[in-house]
Design an enzyme around this catalytic site. Structure first.
Site, PDB file in Angstrom:
ATOM      1  N   CYS A   1     -41.873 -17.378  -3.801  1.00 51.46           N
ATOM      2  CA  CYS A   1     -40.632 -16.686  -4.166  1.00 51.46           C
ATOM      3  C   CYS A   1     -39.587 -17.119  -3.152  1.00 51.46           C
ATOM      4  O   CYS A   1     -39.490 -18.301  -2.848  1.00 51.46           O
ATOM      5  CB  CYS A   1     -40.845 -15.174  -4.185  1.00 51.46           C
ATOM      6  SG  CYS A   1     -41.512 -14.502  -2.633  1.00 51.46           S
TER       7      CYS A   1
ATOM      8  N   ARG B   1     -31.782 -17.689  -9.828  1.00 52.58           N
ATOM      9  CA  ARG B   1     -32.103 -18.309  -8.536  1.00 52.58           C
ATOM     10  C   ARG B   1     -32.998 -19.529  -8.744  1.00 52.58           C
ATOM     11  O   ARG B   1     -32.827 -20.551  -8.068  1.00 52.58           O
ATOM     12  CB  ARG B   1     -32.784 -17.313  -7.599  1.00 52.58           C
ATOM     13  CG  ARG B   1     -31.861 -16.232  -7.074  1.00 52.58           C
ATOM     14  CD  ARG B   1     -32.552 -15.330  -6.069  1.00 52.58           C
ATOM     15  NE  ARG B   1     -32.818 -16.022  -4.803  1.00 52.58           N
ATOM     16  CZ  ARG B   1     -33.573 -15.517  -3.832  1.00 52.58           C
ATOM     17  NH1 ARG B   1     -34.171 -14.336  -3.988  1.00 52.58           N
ATOM     18  NH2 ARG B   1     -33.753 -16.188  -2.707  1.00 52.58           N
TER      19      ARG B   1
END
EC number: 2.8.1.1
Length: 284
Positions: free
Chosen positions: A241, A183
């Protein structure tokens, strides 16, 4: 008490408190990215006396727009939650989950940001409790209403350091990205509309601060991890995040070794929602 003991509690320590009859409030904060509602699992088995807290509905406020997928709750709504959970003044709080310490770290961060004292994460979570032979109860727990007072209505300006999107992109802080490498690189993005990372960020996945059994790494290993990523102990560190959940695991790990860190609560979901903001891809 050393920093580690202020952030974490072992299964053996918690079992000793329960067996001695010492007062403690235990919160079950089970949450997974693919299964955000942990209530059904809670009903099937939880620590003795544990009260379920919904990360989605009680540790987040989805009525707030523009601040990512898990905006912080207001102090007023959080106070209603913690009183429902029976949390009282001067009574220790233990939070736990069953996956990657994400749910418990989010709860630890939110509660301590609100000014609630003596909140610790069960090191290793529910698996550690089971491995230690801890007893399990089933069904709902409804404690007597608590009396704790939340000291801050705006948790973005509470007792824990936070970053805004502008600050995260302005430099002057070592910025850590707690998501998995694929990611971070932008190879995949299963949740948000844009793949990639905030330019200049360093990828330190939340799982990298945990041992194979889900407990936090020892202090020496955590310090070595900082050094391996070129992070100065004592310097200014920010963490993000996808939406301010797994980043709290990194914030907690740094707190274990006495390192303050600033959470960007909106994280990538907030950053990437503005098409004018730059996007980094790849490893650099």
């Amino acid at each position: 008490m050393q920093a580690r003991g202020q952030v974490l509690i072992t299964a053996a320590e918690l079992a000793g408190m329960i067996q001695a009859g010492d007062p403690v409030s235990i919160l079950d904060v089970r949450w997974r990215l693919d299964e955000p509602d942990g209530h059904a699992a809670y009903l099937q088995g939880h620590l003795p006396g544990a009260v379920f807290v919904s990360l989605e509905d009680e540790l987040s406020d989805h009525t707030i727009a523009g601040r990512g997928r898990h905006p912080l709750p207001s102090g007023a709504s959080l106070q209603a939650t913690v009183r429902r959970c029976g949390i009282r003044h001067d009574v220790p709080v233990v939070v736990y989950d069953d996956w990657n310490r994400a749910g418990s770290a989010r709860a630890w961060w939110v509660l301590t940001a609100a000014g609630i004292a003596n909140v610790r994460i069960l090191d290793g979570g529910l698996p550690a409790w089971r491995s230690a032979g801890g007893s399990i109860e089933t069904g709902q727990v409804s404690p007597q209403l608590g009396n704790v007072t939340v000291l801050h209505d705006d948790l973005y300006a509470g007792q824990r350091l936070t970053l805004t999107a502008q600050q995260a992109g302005a430099g002057g802080v070592t910025l850590l990205d707690a998501r998995v490498p694929e990611r971070f690189r932008g190879d995949v993005e299963p949740v948000d509309a844009v793949a990639g990372h905030i330019p200049g960020a360093i990828n330190v996945p939340s799982g990298s601060v945990l041992a194979d059994d889900g407990t936090f790494l020892g202090n020496g290993a955590l310090n070595a991890l900082l050094s391996d990523h070129g992070i100065d102990h004592g310097g200014r560190v920010g963490v993000y995040c996808g939406s301010g959940v797994s980043a709290a695991v990194i914030v907690a790990a740094l707190a274990v070794i006495g390192q303050d860190a600033e959470l960007f609560p909106g994280s990538w979901s907030e950053w990437s929602s503005d098409p004018t903001r730059p996007v980094g891809r790849g490893t650099a």
